[in-house]
Design a protein around this motif. Structure first.
Motif, short mmCIF file in Angstrom:
data_model
loop_
_atom_site.label_atom_id
_atom_site.label_comp_id
_atom_site.label_asym_id
_atom_site.label_seq_id
_atom_site.Cartn_x
_atom_site.Cartn_y
_atom_site.Cartn_z
N ALA B 552 3.67 -32.22 13.96
CA ALA B 552 2.86 -32.61 15.12
C ALA B 552 3.40 -33.90 15.69
O ALA B 552 3.96 -34.73 14.97
CB ALA B 552 1.40 -32.80 14.71
N ASN B 553 3.22 -34.04 16.99
CA ASN B 553 3.52 -35.31 17.65
C ASN B 553 4.92 -35.85 17.36
O ASN B 553 5.11 -37.05 17.18
CB ASN B 553 2.45 -36.36 17.26
CG ASN B 553 1.07 -35.96 17.74
OD1 ASN B 553 0.91 -35.48 18.86
ND2 ASN B 553 0.07 -36.14 16.88
N GLY B 554 5.87 -34.94 17.31
CA GLY B 554 7.25 -35.37 17.20
C GLY B 554 7.74 -35.62 15.79
O GLY B 554 8.87 -36.07 15.61
N ALA B 555 6.93 -35.33 14.80
CA ALA B 555 7.35 -35.54 13.41
C ALA B 555 6.92 -34.35 12.57
O ALA B 555 5.91 -33.71 12.85
CB ALA B 555 6.76 -36.82 12.85
N SER B 560 7.03 -40.02 8.42
CA SER B 560 8.49 -40.10 8.49
C SER B 560 8.97 -41.51 8.81
O SER B 560 10.06 -41.90 8.40
CB SER B 560 9.03 -39.11 9.54
OG SER B 560 8.58 -39.47 10.83
N ASP B 561 8.16 -42.29 9.52
CA ASP B 561 8.57 -43.67 9.80
C ASP B 561 8.62 -44.48 8.52
O ASP B 561 9.39 -45.44 8.42
CB ASP B 561 7.63 -44.32 10.83
CG ASP B 561 6.17 -44.28 10.40
OD1 ASP B 561 5.69 -43.19 10.00
OD2 ASP B 561 5.51 -45.33 10.42
N ARG B 567 12.18 -33.78 8.18
CA ARG B 567 12.85 -32.49 8.19
C ARG B 567 13.39 -32.19 9.58
O ARG B 567 12.71 -32.40 10.58
CB ARG B 567 11.91 -31.36 7.78
CG ARG B 567 12.63 -30.03 7.73
CD ARG B 567 11.87 -28.94 7.01
NE ARG B 567 12.77 -27.84 6.75
CZ ARG B 567 12.93 -26.80 7.59
NH1 ARG B 567 12.23 -26.71 8.68
NH2 ARG B 567 13.79 -25.85 7.30
N GLN B 569 13.71 -29.69 12.06
CA GLN B 569 13.08 -28.39 12.36
C GLN B 569 13.92 -27.59 13.35
O GLN B 569 13.41 -26.65 13.96
CB GLN B 569 11.68 -28.62 12.93
CG GLN B 569 10.75 -29.36 11.97
CD GLN B 569 9.43 -29.73 12.62
OE1 GLN B 569 8.53 -28.91 12.72
NE2 GLN B 569 9.32 -30.96 13.09
#
Lengths: 742, 742
Positions: B552-555, B560-561, B567, B569
């Motif tokens: 979601a939302n780019g991650a 991830s930050d 990953r 995708q």
């Protein structure tokens, strides 16, 4: 017998004698310059067409520098920046190259920039952020522990391809070289200038027969980082087609405002692997219509000057969309593109509405290959092996080379080799009488979110570059490009609108969530019902990787009941699986006379190790943990708990599952047989002309000729069945071929 | 020195002399019967406690057969059945075993059955389906091309464990054996009978000291297929705890109706890998409260008769929940469970509120191991190697064996071996003075959707059985079970309620979408903010596999930050990755004196092949295609494009990512060092007692004793640091050990 024609040679100043000899040896009937080379005066003497490159969107640098407000734009996203407290400052230029990117703060920031809370997905109110004197974006009223990004509009002050050439060749030291700025033809001032410049150029270049546009107006997305290395490359990217003018024109035409996030797309920038949004699909067609209409104005001028207009498929090609609905209106006479493999070759040779297509073959005559450690002959062979598979099925009309001829002629074995390749190319073209060989009656469709717009372009990131993660899927395209099937590319909408009436076997290929597998499209019950109905009535369905995947309602693949297999999401590990291992299936069995494996399949017990038939699928990098979910599915290949190949009868139709199919000749054969099996046409395969050994390809022409060619670098002996009713035995050297004419 | 006690021996009739000898050799102070064996009269002479099995939910078969309406129930789902036209007939019993399962059509079908359109997720109106005379479910008004299933309530007419024993031992031929029906203690009539029968039995069995309940009322989910093979097994499953009575009682208590789909759960039956729904969590607590309160009535009777109540952790254990809030109210004195590995051993030894715990060691004295081709000594060694790692950290109070002693005594080398194991067990227990050794000051929490309820039980399907797909994650638990850390199991709610105040390093482990990784929990911005704040203020975060994943939302990973990796995708293949390879990191470096690899890390260039430090993580089966997403993340191990181990500084804290960690001693050491590094406590590790070679484990007790033990089947020579301030060199034979006492 040596013939001539259909070959374009890059020439340059200072090697006139060599050029003449080579023209003759290669049978070249056209010459061209390359980026950074001039056509020699010699061209007037050569009985050949002359191509000249032309750069409509960056060729006029003196003017571009004098008119900096004409630059193109692009949309970019800042790094994902976590807020520790209630204020967070975001360095939007972190990681970008200031020589290429210049944030455009002159525009209406509330309209053309956005700050987004990426933890919630919410857009931050314009009142809650500002740009600091140092160029940072400061978000006030941030939520601690949330992640923020900025979508910002920037000017592109360096053309992508020229930037690449400049940095790669280290032109900083060369006072004659400058960083070239692209300009935006959507501005009237620019468009006036582009047209008048072309008029001038056409009148001055009477020696030129073919204007080779390199290319038109908008470059594919190519962004470098602050170390002058490539940061982002999307050969299909529309990120650099944006501008305030275009965005406002879009809103006027479509009745809704397209937003920065519509372009930034969570940082994925609508790469073609993303299931496209409505806004992005609208934008592509909007720009396609604009670009093609302006191209037409240029090609009209070219034609008026008695020349041909050729388009290079690459660089600033965005919006041209050779498989789009308006390409037919461009007036383009020919397309030339780089042939990286069979799929990219078909991408060129299948382009409709042009008089001819030309493939630029590899290797490019550049020092990276043409040096004492390079292997130009080896590269030419690998390139020809891949391209020939495609060319036989759908011929290019011409081939050619690019780069510096002065470099290539230092490698006489290479010249010998390409002389032979050029001749073989002409032989195939002429023996086929310009026609395609007979295809199987089994009609194949590749079903994906883009449909025909991305014909032969699925699973591609940067043109013909190999990406480890896409190999299991792009291999399907590479296989199909050299197999005797009619292949259509259909969208999900096409399928729901009846397009499957003309299809025998549907392929759905790719990773979960991608446009190629389909992602959220599979939430549509109508789509599912259409496919179920298609298979139930006798159609074939082949899935590769994660077909029809959208985890919902108890299934990962929404068509798991058809495939008979589904991914184990660790939610049903409690369910015991008893795979029905079938080693002697039509798909994985070999035929007598094949030197590539035992004639009878071998299978070992379940559990550790591999289980497979005689033809083994290489599924490297493909999907894992797919397991049987119907009692009757046949498992043809298994590794541990993972099904790698499965076949399933479903009502009157059939389905086949492959975990992955990176390209090799054996995988291509497996795909070919799977298509026949899925169509219920094993007998048609048996009666077709084909070789026992998968390394040997066979093409049958209407005039009765049969072309048998070795698509490998090994010597192969194989039986070839049904050659005018007989079985022939052939022994072919690496890349060798033989014609049977009747 | 030989000691006695803390050992339970299974005995049987007819080998009195052998029993006496063995009691002495093993130092056994308790005896038990097994399923299908009788206690010999001899027990009166033995100076030993006597355990006897007791089956409160199936021990009374004559009565059960006479009262068939007392059977337990379970919820099941039919096969997924596609509709070709507007009517579809579903064979709900397809694949089920009629000897076990009997659809209950007597109940209110509108309330207790459901038909669901699995293409849309919608419940089919009760008016639109019916049961045919042949027992099929016919859906009228179906939508062609949609898939349908039936959630049906069934009577369970064969107890799961007894069914397994019956079928496995082929008791069809044995006229003394019958298929045992489980009965449901929620019916008053049943409960009255169960209590009176226990009263009778207690009064008749004065020789018994310990009533070994096997177990209580509801069996874990165990369903066989129509070929009498296991179809579904979930050791944590509550599917067979349902009944109309319970469902109505639940509704009365909770104020909402729990539905068939709440149990069937799209066919996943709420296996513990599913992110639990509110309804299912409510149900678990509802049954936990019920079961524990009824258990208490039984244990009160046991205590009143002067005996102890022991619970077997397995079979009909559902609802007891040893880590649940009401287990303390059961009155149970002791728990005995099978020790499959270190994690299952800790699952037993960490159970609170009991006087003692007992581990039943492997191998079980059954013919599958005790035959001429079996290797009982080898199995005993492997079992002891795994169990000892756990026992040292948190001792079991007793150990024992199960099965047929008459079989085991035919293998004298095996008897020698378990004699030694029993003695070593007592030695460890006594040297430790019943205490646990010192743990690291670094406090660890495993964060998952279940929290403490599934302490040491995460990533487990069937008790201690190995599943290929879970190995990369269950290995983390297996590692932790033998490492010197305080380990808590925390839920996401716990984390949001401040529980991280007492934690130094948080682990999040597992596949995307599972309860153990967290799935949809990560959509909660508050949870994300709590973790970000925890790490930013100096905490450590370790992710294994697909931590914090919710695309979601780019991650893909919502953290991830923090991890610095995410990953791929296939949506950001366009983004170039430039991994910072770091071969000499604290985590992957070895120490002088280790025989397992070079002292200095080796690293090769990016691209093909592996890149790794000196300690190589085995990530077999782990996550693929995780790539760097922050410029500063350090990549410690890489394979092709996939990051396998990464380390990242994040504000004042640190994060570590592992693609997977199947258990081995080297992976355990990597995890140990990663925990120290994430906590910023490398110096604490350096000063702690530990061996250079990861195969050697070290435990330090408060009284100054240091236990050094070889957790491998090889002879190992290694330096051991900080043994009372000194470095000692040890050479230990396979499984060997040495005490340093000061």
């Amino acid at each position: 017998m040596a013939t001539t024609g259909r070959v374009t040679l890059p020439i340059e100043v200072g090697i006139d004698e060599e050029v003449k000899v080579l023209m003759q040896r290669l049978g070249a009937d056209a010459v061209r310059n390359s980026d950074g080379t001039e056509l020699p005066a010699l061209v007037d003497e050569l009985a050949a067409k002359v191509y000249s490159t032309y750069f409509p969107a960056r060729g006029d640098q003196e003017w571009a520098v004098a008119n900096p407000e004409t630059s193109t734009h692009l949309y970019l996203m800042s790094p994902r920046t976590p807020a520790r407290g209630n204020v967070v400052e975001i360095d939007i230029m972190e990681g970008y190259l200031r020589e290429q990117i210049q944030p455009d703060t002159e525009v209406d920031l509330a309209r053309f920039w956005q700050v987004i809370d990426r933890t919630t997905g919410e857009i931050v109110d314009f009142a809650d952020w500002e740009i600091t004197e140092g160029g940072l974006v400061r978000v006030n009223n941030a939520v601690a522990g949330h992640v923020y990004t900025v979508n910002f509009l920037a000017r592109q002050i360096w053309d992508g391809t020229q930037m690449y050439n400049y940095i790669t060749n280290n032109w900083d030291e060369d006072p004659k070289r400058h960083k070239e700025r692209p300009y935006n033809v959507r501005q009237d001032k620019v468009w006036d200038r582009v047209r008048s410049e072309l008029d001038r150029w056409l009148s001055e270049h009477t020696e030129v027969d073919v204007v080779r546009f390199t290319t038109f107006f908008y470059h594919f997305t190519l962004v470098f980082n602050d170390k002058r290395k490539e940061k982002f490359v999307d050969w299909f990217g529309y990120t650099a087609s944006v501008s305030p003018e275009a965005i406002l024109a879009f809103e006027a035409e479509y009745g809704y405002a397209i937003t920065p996030e519509d372009f930034v797309d969570e940082g994925f920038y609508n790469c073609s692997f993303r299931v496209p949004s409505k806004a992005f699909k609208d934008w592509v067609l909007f720009q396609h219509r604009f670009v093609t209409s302006r191209v037409r104005e240029l090609t009209d001028k070219v034609h008026a000057s008695g020349k041909e207009a050729m388009m290079f498929l690459g660089d600033n090609w965005i919006g041209t969309e050779p498989y789009g609905p308006h390409f037919k209106d461009t007036g383009i006479d020919a397309v030339v593109g780089s042939v990286g493999n069979a799929a990219t070759c078909r991408m060129i040779s299948d382009i409709p509405h042009v008089k001819y297509t030309e493939g630029r073959f590899l290797p490019y005559f550049f020092p990276d290959v043409f040096n004492e450690n390079g292997d130009p002959v080896g590269e030419a062979n690998v390139s020809w092996m891949a391209a020939r598979r495609a060319i036989v099925r759908k011929p290019l009309d011409r081939i050619g080379y690019g780069g510096y001829l002065s470099l290539a002629i230092k490698f006489p074995e290479f010249v010998d080799r390409i002389e032979a390749i050029c001749q073989e190319f002409r032989d195939i073209y002429e023996a086929a009488e310009g026609k395609t060989p007979q295809n199987s009656p089994v009609r194949v469709a590749v079903l994906n979110a883009w449909g025909s717009l991305r014909t032969w372009q699925t699973h591609m990131v940067a043109h013909a570059l190999a990406y480890e993660q896409t190999q299991p899927y792009v291999g399907v395209l590479e296989s199909l490009a050299g197999l005797p099937f009619d292949v259509q590319f259909l969208s999900f909408e096409d399928a729901m609108n009846g397009a499957l009436e003309n299809v025998d076997v549907v392929l759905n290929v790719g990773e979960a969530g991608t446009a190629f597998s389909g992602g959220r499209n599979w939430a549509d019950p109508q789509l599912q019902a259409v496919i179920r109905d298609f298979v139930a009535r006798g159609g074939g369905l082949i899935g590769v990787g994660e077909p029809a995947v959208l985890s919902a309602n108890g299934a990962y693949s929404q068509l798991s009941d058809i495939f008979g297999v589904d991914r184990e999401q660790s939610w049903s590990l409690s369910t015991d699986r008893y795979p029905n291992l079938e080693p002697n299936h039509f798909i994985t069995s070999t035929e007598v006379g094949c030197g590539c494996g035992a004639g009878i399949g071998q299978i070992s017990g379940p559990g550790a190790g591999k289980v497979r038939g005689a033809l083994e699928a290489d599924v490297t990098g493909g999907a894992r943990y797919w397991v049987p979910v119907t009692p009757d599915v046949q498992v043809l290949q298994m590794n541990g708990v993972s099904v790698e190949v499965a076949a399933h009868d479903y009502a009157d139709g059939r389905a086949v599952y492959f975990a992955g199919l990176p390209f090799n000749q054996q995988n291509a054969r497996l795909l070919q047989k799977a298509i026949y099996w899925a169509a219920g046409s094993e007998d048609v395969y048996a009666a077709s002309a084909h070789a026992a050994d998968p390394r040997i390809d066979v093409a049958v022409y209407e005039n009765g000729s049969v072309f048998v060619y070795n698509s490998s670098l090994e010597t192969v002996t194989s039986e070839v069945y049904n050659v005018a009713g007989k079985t022939e035995t052939v022994e072919l050297e690496p890349l060798g071929s033989i014609w049977f004419n009747h």
